[in-house]
Design an enzyme around this catalytic site. Structure first.
Site, mmCIF file in Angstrom:
data_model
loop_
_atom_site.group_PDB
_atom_site.id
_atom_site.type_symbol
_atom_site.label_atom_id
_atom_site.label_comp_id
_atom_site.label_asym_id
_atom_site.label_seq_id
_atom_site.Cartn_x
_atom_site.Cartn_y
_atom_site.Cartn_z
ATOM 1 N N GLY A 136 40.839 48.416 85.904
ATOM 2 C CA GLY A 136 40.377 47.910 84.622
ATOM 3 C C GLY A 136 40.937 46.533 84.342
ATOM 4 N N CYS A 137 40.332 45.824 83.388
ATOM 5 C CA CYS A 137 40.732 44.437 83.114
ATOM 6 C C CYS A 137 42.125 44.355 82.485
ATOM 7 C CB CYS A 137 39.690 43.747 82.257
ATOM 8 S SG CYS A 137 39.252 44.627 80.737
ATOM 9 N N PHE A 138 42.345 45.091 81.393
ATOM 10 C CA PHE A 138 43.689 45.115 80.817
ATOM 11 C C PHE A 138 44.696 45.636 81.845
ATOM 12 C CE2 PHE A 138 42.430 45.215 76.104
ATOM 13 C CZ PHE A 138 43.095 44.039 75.816
ATOM 14 N N THR A 140 44.751 45.372 85.003
ATOM 15 C CA THR A 140 45.114 44.335 85.985
ATOM 16 C C THR A 140 46.142 43.379 85.407
ATOM 17 O OG1 THR A 140 42.979 44.469 87.114
ATOM 18 C CG2 THR A 140 44.211 42.416 87.344
#
Length: 327
Positions: A136-138, A140
């Site tokens: 996921g972006c957060f 990462t």
């Protein structure tokens, strides 16, 4: 060398748009199809208007089961359903950008074992994998902030994180908090202390430091900008700032896209790139780690292409040497 044939499932969202942009410009890939039942027959550039003049490919409702790589850009929970109802050749490698297979409890699916696709953590496993669960972006941005500490057994106290993401992090579907009139000149937090990416983050920390028993306190925020994540993380740390910088630079010395800066950092350094930039400060007995990424690239589509490059033995940076939107 014959180019890889690529298929994308779910082509209308922000993540898919960025993935299409990267793949049509990648020197070793050919975009075979982009599957979207709601847009079948439409030109891709009708939906992703930044791609006008770059591709005349149309969305399709047909699937080529023989592609070399399949990217799943579906909503969370939908990748599992799609794979239950569609089969692909034994040589097709799958990279899933949803959260369906990220956790150890869900990584095995109908004989397929998904490897968690964070290169700074699992590069060797990614190189051997056939199936990847993209982070996921957060997750990462936050994992890259604390991996060096966990790898050295130095997370011995609670971790506190405050992070803000741009509007594209919410996807293309409209909601009360994504309309321009709500976002503009506004700021808010959401999913305080229970964001879904905490599962990935805790899993990674315990993979590196099994003794970790403390809390990871995460406050996610919505920002008044389109793209990017800017995160500040702090925890107790007994070493000096020079010790911390040496530790982080040693951990990321072979990382293609994660950079430890000696200067203060800001969001525009990473927007439109696959970079994560990290800076460190020491305040009393606390270490402050700032990390920033583009949520659509290093936090999603760029990382997916990075994983593809590793899986096929390409240069890790192939097709990803992008300039930041600095001004």
């Amino acid at each position: 060398m014959k180019k890889l044939e690529i298929g994308i499932i779910g082509g209308a969202g922000y993540t898919a748009g960025e993935l299409i942009r990267l793949l049509i410009n990648h020197p070793k890939t050919n975009l075979n199809f982009v599957f979207s039942t709601s847009n079948a027959g439409n030109k891709i550039h009708k939906i992703h208007q930044d791609l006008i003049g770059s591709t005349d490919l149309e969305f399709t409702s047909n699937i080529n089961s023989e592609v070399d790589v399949l990217f799943l850009c579906l909503g969370h929970g939908n990748s599992t359903a799609f794979l239950e109802n569609n089969t692909f050749s034994d040589h097709t490698k799958i990279i899933d950008l949803s959260n369906d297979f990220r956790l150890v409890a869900n990584k095995n699916f109908e004989g397929k074992e998904f490897v968690y696709g964070l290169p700074e953590l699992n590069k060797d496993a990614i190189k051997q994998a056939n199936y990847i669960a993209n982070p996921g972006c957060f997750a990462t941005a936050l994992q890259l902030a604390i991996l060096p500490l966990a790898a050295n057994g130095l997370l011995t106290n609670d971790v506190h994180i405050n992070a803000v993401t741009g509007a594209t992090g919410a996807g293309t579907s409209l909601s009360a908090t994504t309309h321009f009139t709500w976002r503009d000149n506004n700021f808010s937090h959401y999913k305080a202390f229970n964001h879904q990416h905490l599962g990935e983050i805790n899993q990674t920390v315990k993979q590196l430091q099994s003794s970790f028993k403390s809390e990871i306190n995460f406050m996610p925020n919505r920002g008044d900008f389109s793209r990017g994540i800017f995160a500040t993380t702090y925890t107790k740390y007994e070493g000096s700032i020079d010790d911390a910088k040496a530790l982080y630079k040693a951990y990321y010395k072979d990382a293609a896209f994660t950079i430890v800066s000696d200067e203060s950092i800001f969001l525009k350094q990473v927007v439109n790139t696959n970079k994560c930039i990290i800076s460190l400060e020491k305040h009393g007995n606390k270490l402050l780690i700032t990390s920033t990424i583009d949520n659509l690239l290093k936090g999603a589509s760029g990382a997916a292409v990075q994983n593809m490059n590793l899986m096929f033995g390409f240069e890790e940076t192939e097709g990803l040497e992008l300039k930041a939107n600095y001004f």
